[in-house]
Design a protein around this motif. Structure first.
Motif, PDB file in Angstrom:
ATOM      1  N   PHE A 102       0.812  -1.305   0.031  1.00 47.54           N
ATOM      2  CA  PHE A 102       0.187  -0.115   0.168  1.00 47.54           C
ATOM      3  C   PHE A 102       0.758   1.272   0.072  1.00 47.54           C
ATOM      4  CE2 PHE A 102      -2.454   3.074   2.392  1.00 47.54           C
ATOM      5  CZ  PHE A 102      -3.598   3.284   1.659  1.00 47.54           C
ATOM      6  N   GLY A 103       1.870   1.315   0.791  1.00 43.82           N
ATOM      7  CA  GLY A 103       2.598   2.558   1.078  1.00 43.82           C
ATOM      8  C   GLY A 103       3.605   2.601  -0.316  1.00 43.82           C
ATOM      9  N   GLU A 104       4.158   1.742  -0.900  1.00 43.22           N
ATOM     10  CA  GLU A 104       5.063   1.661  -1.927  1.00 43.22           C
ATOM     11  C   GLU A 104       4.093   2.139  -2.986  1.00 43.22           C
ATOM     12  OE1 GLU A 104       8.186  -0.977  -4.490  1.00 43.22           O
ATOM     13  OE2 GLU A 104       7.133  -1.887  -2.850  1.00 43.22           O
ATOM     14  N   THR A 105       2.972   1.691  -3.276  1.00 35.62           N
ATOM     15  CA  THR A 105       1.990   2.136  -4.429  1.00 35.62           C
ATOM     16  C   THR A 105       2.092   3.665  -4.243  1.00 35.62           C
ATOM     17  OG1 THR A 105       1.139  -0.079  -4.492  1.00 35.62           O
ATOM     18  CG2 THR A 105      -0.103   1.819  -5.587  1.00 35.62           C
ATOM     19  N   ILE A 106       1.600   4.201  -2.958  1.00 31.50           N
ATOM     20  CA  ILE A 106       1.339   5.560  -2.726  1.00 31.50           C
ATOM     21  C   ILE A 106       2.646   6.345  -3.332  1.00 31.50           C
ATOM     22  CG2 ILE A 106       1.385   7.204  -0.830  1.00 31.50           C
ATOM     23  CD1 ILE A 106      -0.576   5.502   0.429  1.00 31.50           C
ATOM     24  N   GLY A 107       3.630   5.822  -2.816  1.00 33.19           N
ATOM     25  CA  GLY A 107       5.153   6.352  -3.189  1.00 33.19           C
ATOM     26  C   GLY A 107       5.184   6.580  -4.755  1.00 33.19           C
ATOM     27  N   HIS A 143       2.937   9.742   4.388  1.00 32.11           N
ATOM     28  CA  HIS A 143       3.983   9.019   4.851  1.00 32.11           C
ATOM     29  C   HIS A 143       3.923   9.252   6.512  1.00 32.11           C
ATOM     30  CE1 HIS A 143       6.501   9.485   1.096  1.00 32.11           C
ATOM     31  NE2 HIS A 143       5.394   8.609   1.111  1.00 32.11           N
ATOM     32  N   PHE A 144       3.714   8.014   7.105  1.00 30.54           N
ATOM     33  CA  PHE A 144       3.450   8.163   8.575  1.00 30.54           C
ATOM     34  C   PHE A 144       4.904   8.298   9.361  1.00 30.54           C
ATOM     35  CE2 PHE A 144       1.244   7.588  12.334  1.00 30.54           C
ATOM     36  CZ  PHE A 144       1.830   6.577  13.393  1.00 30.54           C
ATOM     37  N   ARG A 145       5.827   7.922   8.850  1.00 27.91           N
ATOM     38  CA  ARG A 145       7.049   8.014   9.345  1.00 27.91           C
ATOM     39  C   ARG A 145       8.307   7.555   8.639  1.00 27.91           C
ATOM     40  NH1 ARG A 145       9.015   6.033  15.549  1.00 27.91           N
ATOM     41  NH2 ARG A 145      10.842   7.230  15.785  1.00 27.91           N
ATOM     42  N   ASN A 146       9.111   8.616   8.528  1.00 23.14           N
ATOM     43  CA  ASN A 146      10.168   8.413   7.523  1.00 23.14           C
ATOM     44  C   ASN A 146      11.382   8.396   8.302  1.00 23.14           C
ATOM     45  OD1 ASN A 146      12.151   8.539   5.554  1.00 23.14           O
ATOM     46  ND2 ASN A 146      10.858  10.050   4.144  1.00 23.14           N
ATOM     47  N   VAL A 147      12.301   7.402   8.254  1.00 20.42           N
ATOM     48  CA  VAL A 147      13.396   7.115   8.813  1.00 20.42           C
ATOM     49  C   VAL A 147      14.657   6.849   7.753  1.00 20.42           C
ATOM     50  CG1 VAL A 147      14.688   5.967  10.691  1.00 20.42           C
ATOM     51  CG2 VAL A 147      12.234   6.016  10.687  1.00 20.42           C
ATOM     52  N   SER A 148      15.682   7.625   7.838  1.00 20.66           N
ATOM     53  CA  SER A 148      16.692   7.608   6.885  1.00 20.66           C
ATOM     54  C   SER A 148      18.090   7.149   7.401  1.00 20.66           C
ATOM     55  CB  SER A 148      16.871   8.751   6.068  1.00 20.66           C
ATOM     56  OG  SER A 148      17.146   9.950   6.984  1.00 20.66           O
ATOM     57  N   SER A 149      18.448   7.447   8.460  1.00 15.95           N
ATOM     58  CA  SER A 149      19.762   7.225   9.005  1.00 15.95           C
ATOM     59  C   SER A 149      19.868   5.882   9.648  1.00 15.95           C
ATOM     60  CB  SER A 149      20.258   8.211   9.918  1.00 15.95           C
ATOM     61  OG  SER A 149      19.309   8.091  11.138  1.00 15.95           O
ATOM     62  N   GLN A 170      -4.729   1.456   7.584  1.00 16.52           N
ATOM     63  CA  GLN A 170      -3.513   1.210   7.035  1.00 16.52           C
ATOM     64  C   GLN A 170      -2.775   2.243   6.765  1.00 16.52           C
ATOM     65  OE1 GLN A 170      -2.952  -1.153   3.346  1.00 16.52           O
ATOM     66  NE2 GLN A 170      -2.222  -2.915   4.986  1.00 16.52           N
ATOM     67  N   LEU A 171      -1.511   2.389   7.450  1.00 17.86           N
ATOM     68  CA  LEU A 171      -0.614   3.703   7.298  1.00 17.86           C
ATOM     69  C   LEU A 171       0.703   2.977   6.809  1.00 17.86           C
ATOM     70  CD1 LEU A 171      -1.314   4.865  10.837  1.00 17.86           C
ATOM     71  CD2 LEU A 171      -2.153   5.735   8.652  1.00 17.86           C
ATOM     72  N   PRO A 172       1.131   3.869   5.766  1.00 15.68           N
ATOM     73  CA  PRO A 172       2.627   3.564   5.181  1.00 15.68           C
ATOM     74  C   PRO A 172       3.723   4.271   6.231  1.00 15.68           C
ATOM     75  CG  PRO A 172       1.617   5.521   4.164  1.00 15.68           C
ATOM     76  CD  PRO A 172       0.526   4.968   5.229  1.00 15.68           C
ATOM     77  N   LEU A 173       4.625   3.274   6.389  1.00 11.59           N
ATOM     78  CA  LEU A 173       6.001   3.771   6.715  1.00 11.59           C
ATOM     79  C   LEU A 173       7.015   3.740   6.092  1.00 11.59           C
ATOM     80  CD1 LEU A 173       4.410   1.779   9.328  1.00 11.59           C
ATOM     81  CD2 LEU A 173       6.026   2.869  10.756  1.00 11.59           C
ATOM     82  N   TYR A 174       8.139   4.423   6.025  1.00 13.94           N
ATOM     83  CA  TYR A 174       9.232   4.206   5.128  1.00 13.94           C
ATOM     84  C   TYR A 174      10.556   4.356   5.844  1.00 13.94           C
ATOM     85  CZ  TYR A 174      12.348   4.896   1.090  1.00 13.94           C
ATOM     86  OH  TYR A 174      13.286   4.624   0.076  1.00 13.94           O
TER      87      TYR A 174
END
Length: 421
Positions: free
Chosen positions: A174-179, A205-211, A303-307
């Motif tokens: 679901f989240g990847e399709t939104i992206g 995007h519910f939470r974006n964590v990069s590091s 349903q919530l997308p996290l990244y």
């Protein structure tokens, strides 16, 4: 891995309080056992785990099992005993013949599962459902499982419903399709034509964590459920129950409407169309899974997308509880289920039960319990919950192969029903 995907488990549901779903509709067939006979032509029947009070208008025998058909009419529903169909017969051919279906592999599998799970069904539901199974591009067993769930929940047996709920069996994120759709709108310049849709996709995007440091912390939090504190606040366990979750649901409805508008007023590429249609179908499926019983018992699915860690994850939340006098879910007595797939832990299900503001947490995951990390972080979880006026009682880690969760579809609170036979 779990026996099936998290969303399939969600579709089956988790029993909230050992309650039973029971709706008798005209035309339905079911097996029942006469358990007690009382004076005045009264008796008790057993259907699965349900005890049913009934008025007998036929000479039936205590302890015997019968096939019944629900008849229409005013007042109490009436039941007719089916003749020439033995409830002890393992061969489903006589029953298939009774409802006007020929014998076949799919037909037999559907009837076997309905009988095994003691699900009331109508001949039309079975006929229409088998046609959908045979038309589906998915394998027969997945399609049969989906049909059984539709009949259990009393959902329409239609091509549209089937297509929407099929997305629960899809590996597509679901989240990847939104992206992907968001990026495509940006690259094609369509974000200027559909700015509201673009900004909503961007803000979902519910939470974006990069590091990497943040990633390690997120894994620790997910293992010990410490991150649920933030989720508690988002789904309403902070002063004003359900405000944030209602906001999430309203955004889901808004997204669905904007996607429909996007398809109607543009000529999207094939990829964009497929992405938009998938999101519409998934959102509709989640709406179908949300149920309300007489405005008292509520089950909401979000349903919530996290990244994080370079990929999207779908966080699914199922909220079950009763409404209070103000119409909000009572945060003192409810149940929240979190479903999440992670790279290291794979499928994780967190089951939070709240009774009189006392919280018990059960984590289902196949890996060994990380006792050291849990011991370190549970005190922090207790302290943070205490600030929200909640008390943490237990944190239990269960491995599905050893302590499998019971996935069943019972969400209503009916205890019995009077019927006439």
């Amino acid at each position: 891995m779990f026996p099936s995907s998290s969303l399939v488990n969600l579709m089956q549901g988790i029993d909230t309080n050992n309650t039973k779903m029971f709706h008798l509709r005209p035309g339905q067939l079911f097996q029942g056992v006469i358990t007690q006979i009382y004076p005045g032509q009264l008796a008790q029947l057993k259907l699965g785990g349900m005890t049913i009070t009934a008025k007998l208008e036929a000479q039936l025998q205590k302890g015997s099992r019968y096939w019944f058909q629900v008849l229409g009419g005013d007042g109490l529903p009436r039941l007719k005993v089916l003749e020439n169909v033995s409830p002890l017969e393992k061969n489903s051919a006589p029953l298939l013949q009774q409802i006007g279906l020929t014998k076949g592999e799919v037909q037999e599998k559907v009837m076997t599962e309905l009988i095994r799970d003691q699900i009331p069904f109508s001949p039309k539901q079975v006929k229409d459902g088998i046609a959908l199974v045979q038309q589906s591009s998915r394998n027969n067993q997945d399609s049969i499982n989906l049909l059984i769930q539709l009949i259990k929940r009393g959902l329409p047996i239609s091509k549209e419903t089937f297509i929407c709920l099929e997305t629960l069996y899809s590996q597509q994120s679901f989240g990847e399709t939104i992206g992907k759709l968001k990026n495509s709108l940006q690259d094609s310049g369509l974000f200027r034509t559909f700015p509201q849709l673009y900004h909503l996709l961007q803000n979902l995007h519910f939470r974006n964590v990069s590091s990497s440091d943040e990633t390690v912390q997120i894994i620790k939090e997910q293992i010990t459920t410490a991150s649920l504190l933030h989720l508690f606040e988002r789904v309403g366990l902070k002063g004003m129950p359900m405000n944030d979750s209602r906001d999430i649901l309203s955004r889901g409805e808004l997204l669905k409407n904007l996607l429909l508008e996007f398809l109607q007023h543009s000529s999207p590429s094939t990829d964009n169309r497929l992405q938009a249609e998938f999101l519409i179908h998934r959102l509709t499926a989640l709406q179908l899974l949300s149920v309300e019983n007489n405005f008292v018992l509520q089950q909401m699915v979000m349903q919530l997308p996290l990244y994080f860690m370079g990929r999207y994850r779908d966080l699914t939340i199922q909220w079950q509880g009763k409404r209070n006098t103000s119409g909000e879910i009572n945060g003192d007595y409810c149940r929240i289920l979190f479903f999440l797939e992670m790279s290291y832990l794979a499928d994780v299900i967190v089951d939070i039960q709240i009774q009189n503001r006392i919280i018990s947490v059960t984590v289902y995951n196949e890996r060994e319990k990380p006792q050291g990390i849990i011991d370190d972080l549970v005190p922090t979880l207790k302290e943070s919950l205490s600030k929200l006026d909640y008390k943490l009682s237990t944190v239990i880690w269960k491995q599905p192969k050893i302590d499998p969760p019971t996935f069943i579809n019972k969400v209503n609170d009916y205890q019995g029903v009077d019927i006439r036979i």
